[in-house]
Scaffold this active site. Structure first.
Site, PDB file in Angstrom:
ATOM      1  N   LYS A   1       0.845  -1.197   0.000  1.00 50.34           N
ATOM      2  CA  LYS A   1       0.000   0.000   0.000  1.00 50.34           C
ATOM      3  C   LYS A   1       0.882   1.248   0.000  1.00 50.34           C
ATOM      4  O   LYS A   1       1.788   1.383   0.831  1.00 50.34           O
ATOM      5  CB  LYS A   1      -0.882   0.031   1.249  1.00 50.34           C
ATOM      6  CG  LYS A   1      -2.315  -0.369   1.014  1.00 50.34           C
ATOM      7  CD  LYS A   1      -3.132  -0.071   2.268  1.00 50.34           C
ATOM      8  CE  LYS A   1      -4.579  -0.412   2.076  1.00 50.34           C
ATOM      9  NZ  LYS A   1      -5.373  -0.111   3.282  1.00 50.34           N
TER      10      LYS A   1
HETATM   11  O1  G3P Z   1      -8.321   0.227   4.144  1.00 57.13           O
HETATM   12  C1  G3P Z   1      -8.684   1.547   4.466  1.00 57.13           C
HETATM   13  C2  G3P Z   1      -9.626   1.541   5.617  1.00 57.13           C
HETATM   14  O2  G3P Z   1      -9.064   0.828   6.706  1.00 57.13           O
HETATM   15  C3  G3P Z   1      -9.998   2.926   6.071  1.00 57.13           C
HETATM   16  O3  G3P Z   1     -11.203   2.779   6.761  1.00 57.13           O
HETATM   17  O4  G3P Z   1     -12.928   3.326   8.424  1.00 57.13           O
HETATM   18  O5  G3P Z   1     -10.557   4.119   8.761  1.00 57.13           O
HETATM   19  O6  G3P Z   1     -11.981   5.138   6.960  1.00 57.13           O
HETATM   20  P1  G3P Z   1     -11.683   3.886   7.795  1.00 57.13           P
END
Ligand code: G3P
Length: 214
Positions: free
Chosen positions: A83
């Protein structure tokens, strides 16, 4: 649509894998920190649980160190996808890594323009964060529609990995739009598996069955 689970918690991955629905895993520095496990040890354990793409994020912010970090991560297992944040230095790193055959997941994408640049640089996956756009009253799923339209216009092969999914509605909309992948937390996957009418219907079947046996 491929389903990845977005977590660093091994028990969540094991449980979701047992349902037969998991095609891969995504992590990020926050999820790795939450797991409480050393990064490489966590990744090695995940590769033993899931035979599919496993996203592991670099923490460098300069292209040359991103590339070094990425090559180290990629050596852990053939399923590791590195990533890389969607910043200029990240585009530079993706260009180099793409030429070396290292699979990348360009993350923290919030615009279709960014997604086009990531594809041009050679990203394997693009991760638009729909939930975080919803959080600021911007329709996150419209970004997925826009990216898909642009990618289809130009026959772009970068895979759309809908990320930051917060609900079954994100999942449903991503599938209707044609996202290649969605990554969702275990809590969302659990919500997807349940419908109140299924639970009510099963209870009625079993109650009627018991009554008939008497
Ligand atoms: O893979 C990206 C994800 O973990 C982000 O999610 O809920 O932190 O916006 P969030």
């Amino acid at each position: 649509m491929k389903i990845f689970i977005d977590t660093g918690i091994l028990d969540e991955i094991r449980e979701a894998v047992s349902w037969g629905i998991v095609d891969g895993v995504t992590t990020n520095p926050s999820l790795v920190a939450k797991s409480g496990k050393p990064f490489r040890e966590l990744l090695e354990e995940i590769t033993r649980i899931v035979d599919g793409p496993i996203s592991a994020e670099v923490v460098s912010t300069k292209a040359d160190s991103m590339v070094r970090e990425a090559e180290d991560l990629a050596k852990i297992h053939r399923n590791i996808v590195v990533k890389i944040p969607l910043i200029v230095e990240g585009l530079k790193a993706i260009k180099v890594l793409s030429a070396k055959g290292v699979k990348t997941n360009c993350t923290l994408c919030f615009s279709a323009s960014q997604a086009l640049l990531a594809a041009k640089a050679g990203a394997t996956y693009i991760s638009p964060f729909v939930g975080r756009l919803d959080d600021i009253s911007t329709e996150g799923m419209q970004l997925i529609r826009d990216i898909r339209q642009i990618y289809v216009n130009y026959g772009i092969k970068t895979l759309i990995l809908t990320a930051s999914a917060r609900s079954p509605m994100h999942f449903l909309e991503a599938a209707k739009i044609g996202s290649d992948v969605i990554t969702a937390p275990f809590a969302v996957l659990k919500q997807l598996a349940h419908h109140p009418l299924t639970d009510l219907g099963l209870a009625k079947f079993l109650a009627d069955w018991e009554k008939a046996k008497k």
